[in-house]
Design a protein around this motif. Structure first.
Motif, PDB file in Angstrom:
ATOM      1  N   PHE A   1       0.765  -1.181  -0.004  1.00  0.00           N
ATOM      2  CA  PHE A   1      -0.054  -0.012   0.161  1.00  0.00           C
ATOM      3  C   PHE A   1       1.173   0.971   0.390  1.00  0.00           C
ATOM      4  CE2 PHE A   1      -2.193  -2.835   2.588  1.00  0.00           C
ATOM      5  CZ  PHE A   1      -3.527  -3.391   1.382  1.00  0.00           C
ATOM      6  N   THR A   2       0.332   2.510  -0.311  1.00  0.00           N
ATOM      7  CA  THR A   2       1.043   2.954  -0.638  1.00  0.00           C
ATOM      8  C   THR A   2       1.787   4.363   0.339  1.00  0.00           C
ATOM      9  OG1 THR A   2      -0.720   5.084  -0.895  1.00  0.00           O
ATOM     10  CG2 THR A   2      -0.394   4.614  -2.340  1.00  0.00           C
ATOM     11  N   VAL A   3       0.881   3.901   1.673  1.00  0.00           N
ATOM     12  CA  VAL A   3       0.898   4.461   3.296  1.00  0.00           C
ATOM     13  C   VAL A   3       2.514   3.269   3.949  1.00  0.00           C
ATOM     14  CG1 VAL A   3      -1.049   4.863   3.646  1.00  0.00           C
ATOM     15  CG2 VAL A   3      -0.535   2.657   4.061  1.00  0.00           C
TER      16      VAL A   3
ATOM     17  N   LEU B   1      -2.225   8.761   3.316  1.00  0.00           N
ATOM     18  CA  LEU B   1      -2.203   8.939   4.506  1.00  0.00           C
ATOM     19  C   LEU B   1      -3.124  10.474   5.233  1.00  0.00           C
ATOM     20  CD1 LEU B   1      -1.366   7.064   6.890  1.00  0.00           C
ATOM     21  CD2 LEU B   1       1.254   8.657   7.489  1.00  0.00           C
ATOM     22  N   GLU B   2      -2.183  11.392   5.063  1.00  0.00           N
ATOM     23  CA  GLU B   2      -3.192  12.720   5.429  1.00  0.00           C
ATOM     24  C   GLU B   2      -4.728  12.420   5.175  1.00  0.00           C
ATOM     25  OE1 GLU B   2      -1.449  15.515   3.387  1.00  0.00           O
ATOM     26  OE2 GLU B   2       0.805  16.058   4.685  1.00  0.00           O
ATOM     27  N   ASN B   3      -5.299  11.953   4.177  1.00  0.00           N
ATOM     28  CA  ASN B   3      -6.964  11.742   3.877  1.00  0.00           C
ATOM     29  C   ASN B   3      -7.157  10.722   4.341  1.00  0.00           C
ATOM     30  OD1 ASN B   3      -6.569  14.205   2.272  1.00  0.00           O
ATOM     31  ND2 ASN B   3      -5.901  13.786   0.737  1.00  0.00           N
ATOM     32  N   ARG B   4      -6.501   9.747   4.507  1.00  0.00           N
ATOM     33  CA  ARG B   4      -7.043   7.900   5.478  1.00  0.00           C
ATOM     34  C   ARG B   4      -7.547   7.444   4.255  1.00  0.00           C
ATOM     35  NH1 ARG B   4      -4.703   7.985  11.123  1.00  0.00           N
ATOM     36  NH2 ARG B   4      -4.249  10.132  11.626  1.00  0.00           N
ATOM     37  N   ILE B   5      -6.899   7.361   3.372  1.00  0.00           N
ATOM     38  CA  ILE B   5      -6.878   6.554   2.290  1.00  0.00           C
ATOM     39  C   ILE B   5      -6.201   5.033   2.332  1.00  0.00           C
ATOM     40  CG2 ILE B   5      -7.667   5.976  -0.180  1.00  0.00           C
ATOM     41  CD1 ILE B   5      -7.752   9.510   0.312  1.00  0.00           C
ATOM     42  N   ILE B   6      -6.659   3.930   1.888  1.00  0.00           N
ATOM     43  CA  ILE B   6      -5.251   2.952   1.834  1.00  0.00           C
ATOM     44  C   ILE B   6      -6.139   3.003   0.191  1.00  0.00           C
ATOM     45  CG2 ILE B   6      -5.184   0.107   2.385  1.00  0.00           C
ATOM     46  CD1 ILE B   6      -4.733   2.255   4.388  1.00  0.00           C
TER      47      ILE B   6
ATOM     48  N   ALA C   1      -9.208   4.898   8.519  1.00  0.00           N
ATOM     49  CA  ALA C   1      -9.415   4.582   7.024  1.00  0.00           C
ATOM     50  C   ALA C   1     -10.305   4.499   5.898  1.00  0.00           C
ATOM     51  CB  ALA C   1      -8.040   5.125   6.484  1.00  0.00           C
ATOM     52  N   ARG C   2     -10.730   4.672   4.636  1.00  0.00           N
ATOM     53  CA  ARG C   2     -11.740   4.064   3.960  1.00  0.00           C
ATOM     54  C   ARG C   2     -10.666   3.502   3.310  1.00  0.00           C
ATOM     55  NH1 ARG C   2     -12.647   7.595  -0.782  1.00  0.00           N
ATOM     56  NH2 ARG C   2     -11.485   8.763  -0.165  1.00  0.00           N
TER      57      ARG C   2
END
Length: 393
Positions: free
Chosen positions: A117-119, A140-145, A174-175
């Motif tokens: 994952f990008t994070v 990570l800032e936008n809480r996206i996986i 996150a979503r």
């Protein structure tokens, strides 16, 4: 990130690799946690140095060829184990878990491109700062996986990443982005190829996340692949279980007991739980409706409860909002007699009185019950008198 303290052994590791002419970066979870202002639990190092070069650089230190065939060497610096892995490219995953081929590369971006994952694909160096090829910081800032690259390919390579997506979504509040979420659902059946040990570890991590309920709600079909007994539950029953989990402590044993409420007794076979954890969970479920009103009932509960009473108190609060922690703690603190070992009478005492065989165990149990019910005091002379009376009857 500049304010995050990097432990001295990690700084030493980076410095020695750089001085030897190699690139080296902190990668993965430590970088993610630092960006979240959380203390990293461990530090993984990615480097352009080949495994044999890593061994040469750290010849003065204890090294362990953990996975040297795949480029990983563990180095012990000041008692701190650090995993150092050579930049690599992976190819072909016939078992949907492990790469059939690994090739080393000198390109950091290629190494990051193989990650899940990008994070988790961000790197950091004290002098260069953050290296983020795939937008992990923004996600990570936008809480996206979001997977690195095409989701279906990432999950086809390693099916366990499906559960990791769920765990990280819960862990990071996150979503899962739509394309990644679609692949999670479409490829969920590949989880059947993953060992129960790895499934158990990921499910446990998911349940220990504070914000696991939205994930459990949205991805029930994925969980049903790992625990088929969940299919037996009606929507109402599953919803009730999630409501209980929502008010529970983030404890895997408690939450697994709540999640499995109403499932067939075969559900434990879906997991590789330790004997202690399995016994705790089954004990919580077995006593979920025990009467607990009043001190006598609470003593009786404690006398048969095998799970820690603190765990049971938290479980019961989540299960039916019964708050008995203080009462149970008081009984323990006061030293109430709730077990045979606290009884002021033992088998030898009864043998001396002429009792024998199975009669002894039966009499001791009856004595314990009467003491807990406050029908007789916990004193040897009174207990012996009670036993003699029963024997005459």
């Amino acid at each position: 990130m500049a304010l995050i303290r990097i432990p001295e052994p990690v700084q030493t590791c980076l410095r020695l690799l750089n001085q030897a002419g190699h690139e080296a970066y902190i990668v993965g979870g430590a970088v993610r946690n630092a960006l979240l202002n959380e203390a990293p639990h461990d530090f993984d190092i990615t480097t352009s140095a080949l495994p044999e070069e890593v061994l040469r650089v750290f010849s003065a230190y204890k090294t362990i060829p953990t996975g040297i065939r795949h480029g990983t060497v563990t180095v012990l610096i000041d008692k701190m184990p650090l995993e150092i892995t050579t930049y690599r490219i992976e190819a072909e995953y016939h078992d949907h878990r492990h790469p059939d081929r690994v090739a080393f590369t000198s390109d950091l971006m290629q190494d990051c491109a193989r990650r899940d994952f990008t994070v988790n694909a961000m790197c950091w160096h004290p002098d260069q700062g953050l290296i983020d090829f795939f937008g992990g910081k923004e996600d990570l800032e936008n809480r996206i996986i979001r997977t690195v690259g095409e989701p279906r390919q990432r999950f086809d390579e390693d099916a366990l990443r499906i559960l990791r997506a769920l765990r990280f979504a819960a862990r990071l509040h996150a979503r899962i982005e739509p394309e990644t979420a679609s692949a999670v659902m479409k490829q969920k059946d590949t989880l059947k190829l993953i060992s129960k040990e790895r499934i158990t570890a990921e499910i446990t991590g998911l349940l220990e996340a504070e914000d696991c309920v939205p994930v459990l709600k949205d991805y029930r079909p994925v969980l049903e692949v790992c625990m088929e007994e969940l299919k037996e539950l009606s929507d109402v029953s599953y919803h009730d279980n999630l409501n209980r989990i929502a008010r529970s402590q983030p404890d895997a044993e408690i939450r697994l007991a709540l999640l499995a409420e109403g499932c067939a007794g075969t559900w434990p076979e879906s997991f590789r739980l330790s004997t202690a954890s399995l016994n705790n969970i089954l004990d919580l479920q077995a006593h979920r409706r025990d009467p607990v009103s009043g001190r006598i009932a609470q003593r009786k509960l404690l006398s048969v409860l095998k799970a820690p009473y603190t765990l049971y108190a938290d479980y019961r609060m989540a299960y039916d909002e019964t708050d008995i922690r203080n009462e149970l703690e008081q009984i323990i603190s006061d030293g109430d007699c709730i077990s045979l070992k606290q009884l002021d009478l033992n088998g030898n005492d009864l043998i001396s009185e002429g009792f024998q065989g199975k009669e002894i165990a039966s009499l001791l149990q009856k004595c314990l019950q009467h003491v807990m019910e406050e029908k007789i005091p916990n004193q040897k002379k009174d207990l012996l008198a009670f036993c003699r009376q029963i024997h005459k009857i």
